[in-house]
Design a protein around this motif. Structure first.
Motif, PDB file in Angstrom:
ATOM      1  N   VAL A 109      -4.888   6.993  10.986  1.00 11.04           N
ATOM      2  CA  VAL A 109      -4.384   6.306  11.485  1.00 11.04           C
ATOM      3  C   VAL A 109      -3.093   5.204  11.246  1.00 11.04           C
ATOM      4  CG1 VAL A 109      -4.901   3.244  11.565  1.00 11.04           C
ATOM      5  CG2 VAL A 109      -6.525   4.808  11.663  1.00 11.04           C
TER       6      VAL A 109
ATOM      7  N   SER B  66      -1.195  -0.616  13.558  1.00  6.47           N
ATOM      8  CA  SER B  66      -2.235  -0.993  13.881  1.00  6.47           C
ATOM      9  C   SER B  66      -3.215  -1.733  12.975  1.00  6.47           C
ATOM     10  CB  SER B  66      -3.365  -0.695  15.006  1.00  6.47           C
ATOM     11  OG  SER B  66      -3.316   0.871  13.847  1.00  6.47           O
ATOM     12  N   THR B  67      -2.901  -1.675  11.781  1.00  6.12           N
ATOM     13  CA  THR B  67      -3.760  -3.356  10.800  1.00  6.12           C
ATOM     14  C   THR B  67      -2.701  -3.583   9.738  1.00  6.12           C
ATOM     15  OG1 THR B  67      -2.633  -0.932   9.357  1.00  6.12           O
ATOM     16  CG2 THR B  67      -5.038  -0.115  10.586  1.00  6.12           C
TER      17      THR B  67
ATOM     18  N   LEU C 209      -9.726   2.842   5.224  1.00  8.12           N
ATOM     19  CA  LEU C 209      -9.871   3.817   5.956  1.00  8.12           C
ATOM     20  C   LEU C 209     -10.005   5.243   5.088  1.00  8.12           C
ATOM     21  CD1 LEU C 209      -6.074   3.804   7.265  1.00  8.12           C
ATOM     22  CD2 LEU C 209      -8.693   3.077   8.589  1.00  8.12           C
TER      23      LEU C 209
ATOM     24  N   TRP D  79     -12.307   8.887   7.534  1.00 10.48           N
ATOM     25  CA  TRP D  79     -10.379   9.286   8.148  1.00 10.48           C
ATOM     26  C   TRP D  79      -9.726  10.180   7.448  1.00 10.48           C
ATOM     27  CZ3 TRP D  79      -8.976   7.475  13.160  1.00 10.48           C
ATOM     28  CH2 TRP D  79      -9.499   6.193  13.609  1.00 10.48           C
TER      29      TRP D  79
ATOM     30  N   THR E 147      -3.687  10.444  15.908  1.00  7.67           N
ATOM     31  CA  THR E 147      -3.128   9.407  15.529  1.00  7.67           C
ATOM     32  C   THR E 147      -3.864   8.164  15.991  1.00  7.67           C
ATOM     33  OG1 THR E 147      -1.747  10.545  13.761  1.00  7.67           O
ATOM     34  CG2 THR E 147      -1.490   7.984  14.047  1.00  7.67           C
TER      35      THR E 147
ATOM     36  N   GLU F 230      -3.541   4.252  17.164  1.00  2.00           N
ATOM     37  CA  GLU F 230      -2.716   3.117  17.118  1.00  2.00           C
ATOM     38  C   GLU F 230      -2.952   2.110  17.631  1.00  2.00           C
ATOM     39  OE1 GLU F 230       1.183   4.017  17.548  1.00  2.00           O
ATOM     40  OE2 GLU F 230       0.691   5.400  19.422  1.00  2.00           O
TER      41      GLU F 230
ATOM     42  N   THR G 160     -11.327  -0.030  13.408  1.00  5.45           N
ATOM     43  CA  THR G 160     -11.174   1.770  12.902  1.00  5.45           C
ATOM     44  C   THR G 160     -12.714   1.719  12.749  1.00  5.45           C
ATOM     45  OG1 THR G 160     -11.017   0.460  10.722  1.00  5.45           O
ATOM     46  CG2 THR G 160      -8.674   0.890  11.784  1.00  5.45           C
TER      47      THR G 160
ATOM     48  N   ASN H 256     -13.553   3.145  16.294  1.00  3.64           N
ATOM     49  CA  ASN H 256     -12.680   4.116  16.568  1.00  3.64           C
ATOM     50  C   ASN H 256     -12.827   5.960  16.383  1.00  3.64           C
ATOM     51  OD1 ASN H 256     -11.594   2.734  18.656  1.00  3.64           O
ATOM     52  ND2 ASN H 256      -9.542   1.664  17.059  1.00  3.64           N
TER      53      ASN H 256
END
Length: 279
Positions: free
Chosen positions: A5, A9-10, A22, A27, A253, A255, A267, A270
């Protein structure tokens, strides 16, 4: 494929919170946003982002960045810097920082369009990348050129012209499916084949074009907006099929700048979705 990630975007999480969350979700890695940003009353993607490391004083933060990342059991997919390729002093700094972290790769940004003629912007960027290739070699890392709308490298074809003939171990390309919804779309498999060894990294997000009014001539005006991965105009199923077809096994990755779901739910969902796409 391995999944990470990009922390642009976090924005609501601190680095420690981002790494911990994560990792808990499964992740494989993280791509830290590195830039000096404006303050904001509330955390946002581009200002007040709590998961951003400042470029100013970056060197002093490297031990903390390494500990936060590897202490959570995450790898570095890359470093997401915002340093223009023509800023040689700061390019040197982020290349050195990337080497010190063992992160392997760092994005540097390409010139935006206008007001100078495109050929001049392009030629200058090529000269800067030739210099960056030498410095990346000295540090044992790779400088990445992201396909991005509104720049001299909006498409795979344009990016290849920029990097062609340079060592792909030192200067390579990030293919970004979401940015291509804005500008620069080419058949994905053909683009991957065209880039060949220069295809070093993949960014995934999604975008939807929506009508926003009527122009003076009576035609429909459209604007692009971020969308959840499943809902935008990029066909991510076809995109991952093309990646598999060319044997891509590297980092992907995410975003995701949509806000329909709360951050942790976004997240988590995703990652589940990407795993089904990767096969």
């Amino acid at each position: 494929m391995r999944f990470s990630v990009f922390t642009a975007s976090t924005p609501e999480w601190t680095p420690a919170e981002a790494a911990r969350e994560l990792a808990a979700q499964g992740w494989d890695g993280v791509e830290w946003r590195v830039t000096d940003q404006a303050d904001a009353a509330a955390p946002g993607f581009w200002a007040g982002n709590r998961a951003t490391w400042p470029l100013t004083g970056l060197e002093s933060k490297l031990p903390e960045i390494a500990e936060v990342t590897r202490g959570a059991g995450l790898d570095f997919s890359a470093v997401g810097a915002y340093v223009p390729c023509g800023d040689h002093d700061d390019v040197e700094r982020v290349l050195a920082a990337t080497a010190a972290l063992g992160a392997g790769r760092v994005r540097i940004t390409m010139p935006k369009l206008g007001p100078a003629p495109y050929p001049e912007l392009f030629a200058a960027a090529r000269t800067d990348l030739e210099w960056a290739a030498g410095r990346a070699s000295a540090h044992g890392v790779t400088a990445l050129v992201e396909l991005h709308h509104g720049t001299v490298a909006a498409s795979a074809s344009a990016a290849l012209r920029l990097v062609d003939g340079l060592d792909p171990a030192r200067v390579a390309v990030i293919h970004d499916v979401g940015n291509l919804i804005h500008e620069g779309h080419e058949d994905h498999r053909s683009a991957f084949e065209l880039l060949g060894p220069y295809l070093a990294h993949v960014h995934v997000k999604n975008v939807a074009w929506r009508p926003v009014g009527t122009r003076p001539d009576g035609s429909t005006a459209w604007a692009a907006d971020w969308a959840p991965l499943r809902e935008g105009q990029a066909d991510l199923g076809a995109y991952f099929a093309a990646l598999r077809a060319v044997g891509y096994t590297g980092w992907v990755t995410v975003e995701d700048f949509s806000t329909a779901l709360p951050l942790a739910e976004r997240t988590r969902d995703n990652l589940a979705y990407l795993r089904t796409l990767a096969g």
